[in-house]
Design a protein around this motif. Structure first.
Motif, mmCIF file in Angstrom:
data_model
loop_
_atom_site.group_PDB
_atom_site.id
_atom_site.type_symbol
_atom_site.label_atom_id
_atom_site.label_comp_id
_atom_site.label_asym_id
_atom_site.label_seq_id
_atom_site.Cartn_x
_atom_site.Cartn_y
_atom_site.Cartn_z
ATOM 1 N N LEU A 92 0.850 -1.210 0.000
ATOM 2 C CA LEU A 92 0.000 0.000 0.000
ATOM 3 C C LEU A 92 0.882 1.256 0.000
ATOM 4 O O LEU A 92 1.772 1.385 0.830
ATOM 5 N N PRO A 93 0.642 2.185 -0.937
ATOM 6 C CA PRO A 93 1.456 3.415 -0.947
ATOM 7 C C PRO A 93 1.179 4.264 0.298
ATOM 8 O O PRO A 93 0.153 4.077 0.950
ATOM 9 N N PRO A 94 2.063 5.208 0.607
ATOM 10 C CA PRO A 94 1.849 6.068 1.769
ATOM 11 C C PRO A 94 0.525 6.822 1.669
ATOM 12 O O PRO A 94 0.128 7.226 0.561
ATOM 13 N N ARG A 95 -0.141 7.016 2.777
ATOM 14 C CA ARG A 95 -1.411 7.761 2.908
ATOM 15 C C ARG A 95 -2.588 7.070 2.204
ATOM 16 O O ARG A 95 -3.673 7.630 2.142
ATOM 17 N N ALA A 96 -2.394 5.880 1.647
ATOM 18 C CA ALA A 96 -3.482 5.223 0.908
ATOM 19 C C ALA A 96 -4.174 4.174 1.767
ATOM 20 O O ALA A 96 -3.556 3.554 2.638
ATOM 21 N N SER A 97 -5.486 3.984 1.514
ATOM 22 C CA SER A 97 -6.207 2.867 2.112
ATOM 23 C C SER A 97 -6.794 2.050 0.963
ATOM 24 O O SER A 97 -6.949 2.563 -0.151
ATOM 25 N N PHE A 98 -7.097 0.778 1.219
ATOM 26 C CA PHE A 98 -7.690 -0.067 0.176
ATOM 27 C C PHE A 98 -8.868 -0.837 0.739
ATOM 28 O O PHE A 98 -8.806 -1.341 1.860
ATOM 29 N N ARG A 99 -9.931 -0.911 -0.046
ATOM 30 C CA ARG A 99 -11.104 -1.673 0.353
ATOM 31 C C ARG A 99 -11.674 -2.385 -0.867
ATOM 32 O O ARG A 99 -11.893 -1.769 -1.906
ATOM 33 N N ARG A 100 -11.900 -3.695 -0.717
ATOM 34 C CA ARG A 100 -12.474 -4.456 -1.831
ATOM 35 C C ARG A 100 -13.960 -4.162 -1.951
ATOM 36 O O ARG A 100 -14.677 -4.163 -0.948
ATOM 37 N N ALA A 101 -14.417 -3.896 -3.157
ATOM 38 C CA ALA A 101 -15.842 -3.628 -3.377
ATOM 39 C C ALA A 101 -16.195 -3.926 -4.823
ATOM 40 O O ALA A 101 -15.357 -3.815 -5.721
ATOM 41 N N ASP A 102 -17.457 -4.308 -5.012
ATOM 42 C CA ASP A 102 -17.988 -4.558 -6.352
ATOM 43 C C ASP A 102 -18.693 -3.287 -6.826
ATOM 44 O O ASP A 102 -19.511 -2.724 -6.091
ATOM 45 N N LEU A 103 -18.399 -2.848 -8.034
ATOM 46 C CA LEU A 103 -19.042 -1.640 -8.586
ATOM 47 C C LEU A 103 -20.556 -1.798 -8.671
ATOM 48 O O LEU A 103 -21.283 -0.808 -8.764
ATOM 49 N N ASN A 104 -21.043 -3.045 -8.629
ATOM 50 C CA ASN A 104 -22.482 -3.282 -8.648
ATOM 51 C C ASN A 104 -23.165 -2.868 -7.347
ATOM 52 O O ASN A 104 -24.383 -2.794 -7.289
ATOM 53 N N ASP A 105 -22.363 -2.634 -6.305
ATOM 54 C CA ASP A 105 -22.889 -2.328 -4.975
ATOM 55 C C ASP A 105 -22.902 -0.815 -4.735
ATOM 56 O O ASP A 105 -21.893 -0.209 -4.370
ATOM 57 N N GLY A 106 -24.061 -0.207 -4.928
ATOM 58 C CA GLY A 106 -24.180 1.251 -4.835
ATOM 59 C C GLY A 106 -23.941 1.783 -3.429
ATOM 60 O O GLY A 106 -23.362 2.862 -3.264
ATOM 61 N N VAL A 107 -24.391 1.048 -2.415
ATOM 62 C CA VAL A 107 -24.229 1.506 -1.025
ATOM 63 C C VAL A 107 -22.736 1.568 -0.682
ATOM 64 O O VAL A 107 -22.247 2.524 -0.073
ATOM 65 N N GLU A 108 -22.027 0.563 -1.119
ATOM 66 C CA GLU A 108 -20.575 0.513 -0.878
ATOM 67 C C GLU A 108 -19.870 1.692 -1.565
ATOM 68 O O GLU A 108 -18.967 2.309 -1.004
ATOM 69 N N LEU A 109 -20.295 2.012 -2.753
ATOM 70 C CA LEU A 109 -19.712 3.146 -3.490
ATOM 71 C C LEU A 109 -19.948 4.468 -2.753
ATOM 72 O O LEU A 109 -19.054 5.308 -2.646
#
Ligand code: NAI
Ligand code: 15L
Length: 274
Positions: A42-59
């Motif tokens: 993970l680059p500095p200052r970055a966060s990562f979260r797995r999500a499906d673009l089909n999921d509007g609430v997650e977006l």
């Protein structure tokens, strides 16, 4: 440096990884997402979260507090309609709804395949004036379901700007790879350096409205001319021409592929006849 965090979809993809590294290096705070795991440290200052673009609430959750969404996620090559539909059509809607709620700007990774059925210039004239080349206001001529989804994405941007004032920069990417690998890419190639500078300029520009930019390097053999790049103050620095001796002879031999700007996407499942 952007005042707010920037959300990057498709972060685990080829261009997503390039941008995650390149923008973090510039000191940006990034929120990365993809349906696939992020393969790099993970680059500095970055966060990562797995999500499906089909999921509007997650977006909506991912975009909370972000000032810009760099939308690089989705199906990135020609696939059957049913495969393209979820990530590229429904996903696009979720991205724009999130941008509307946050008042965020969208940078959409559109593609030359939204206009891929425009013919290539008959005699490739490397000195052809910019005005004689295809302008960004040309008709959409998608060369498949993937290209059609990119035209839809650009029109989604048109709608959200006109109706909701959501700013969006639609980058019609040519061929963004480490280097050109065939004659077509002497026209369509976009270097990673030019891509990263383009994205930075699109996010940092004071105002963009809805605009469309040909995302290719400063290639003398480019098919493309007028666009809205002045609005974001971007000019490419690299050129595919340096690779002419290496790849200029690499052509497919397929007349349909060589006739149209979209190349092999145009000839795939082509059944129109001569
Ligand atoms: P890629 O296929 O490497 O990356 C796309 C990413 O989207 C992948 O990591 C994939 O896991 C993710 N994704 C797919 N379905 C998803 C879903 N349902 N939910 C969440 N994430 C999903 O493609 P690449 O080359 O990095 O391209 C990035 C973007 O730029 C794409 O939108 C592509 O259409 C566009 N583009 C790329 C060009 C190029 O030359 N590389 C040319 C023109 C456009
Ligand atoms: C695209 O839109 C694709 O994402 C990429 O993989 C290449 O095929 C590129 O267009 C191209 O036209 O070279």
């Amino acid at each position: 440096i952007p005042a707010k965090p920037v959300l990057l979809t498709g972060a685990a993809g080829n261009l997503g990884r390039v941008l995650a590294a390149g923008l973090a290096e510039r000191g940006w705070t990034l929120r990365l997402t993809d349906i696939a795991p992020f393969p790099d440290p993970l680059p500095p200052r970055a966060s990562f979260r797995r999500a499906d673009l089909n999921d509007g609430v997650e977006l909506l959750r991912l975009a909370e507090g972000c000032g810009a969404i760099l939308h690089f996620g989705g199906i990135s090559v020609e696939r059957p309609f049913e495969t393209v539909m979820g990530p590229n059509l429904r996903g696009l809607y979720h991205v724009y709804e999130a941008a509307r709620r946050e008042g965020a700007r969208v940078l959409f990774a559109s593609s030359n395949h939204s206009i891929g059925f425009h013919e290539r210039p008959k005699v490739p004239d490397r000195s052809q004036a910019n005005e004689a080349k295809l302008g960004a206001d040309c008709a959409f001529r998608p060369d498949g379901y993937y290209g059609l989804s990119k035209a839809y994405g650009e029109l989604m941007g048109r709608l959200y700007w006109d109706k909701h004032g959501v700013e969006n920069v639609n980058c019609r990417i040519g061929s963004c790879f480490p280097k050109p690998v065939n004659a077509r890419m002497l026209s369509t190639w976009l270097s990673y350096n030019d891509l990263t500078r383009l994205v930075a300029a699109a996010v940092l520009a004071p105002r963009t409205g809805h605009c469309v930019i040909w995302a290719c390097s400063d290639n003398p053999a480019s098919f493309w001319g007028q666009d809205h790049r002045d609005r974001i103050g971007w000019q490419p620095e690299d050129s595919a021409e340096a690779y002419r001796a290496e790849v200029g002879h690499v052509v497919s031999g397929d007349p349909v592929e060589e006739r149209y700007q979209g190349g092999s996407y145009a000839s795939m499942a082509y059944s129109r006849g001569a």
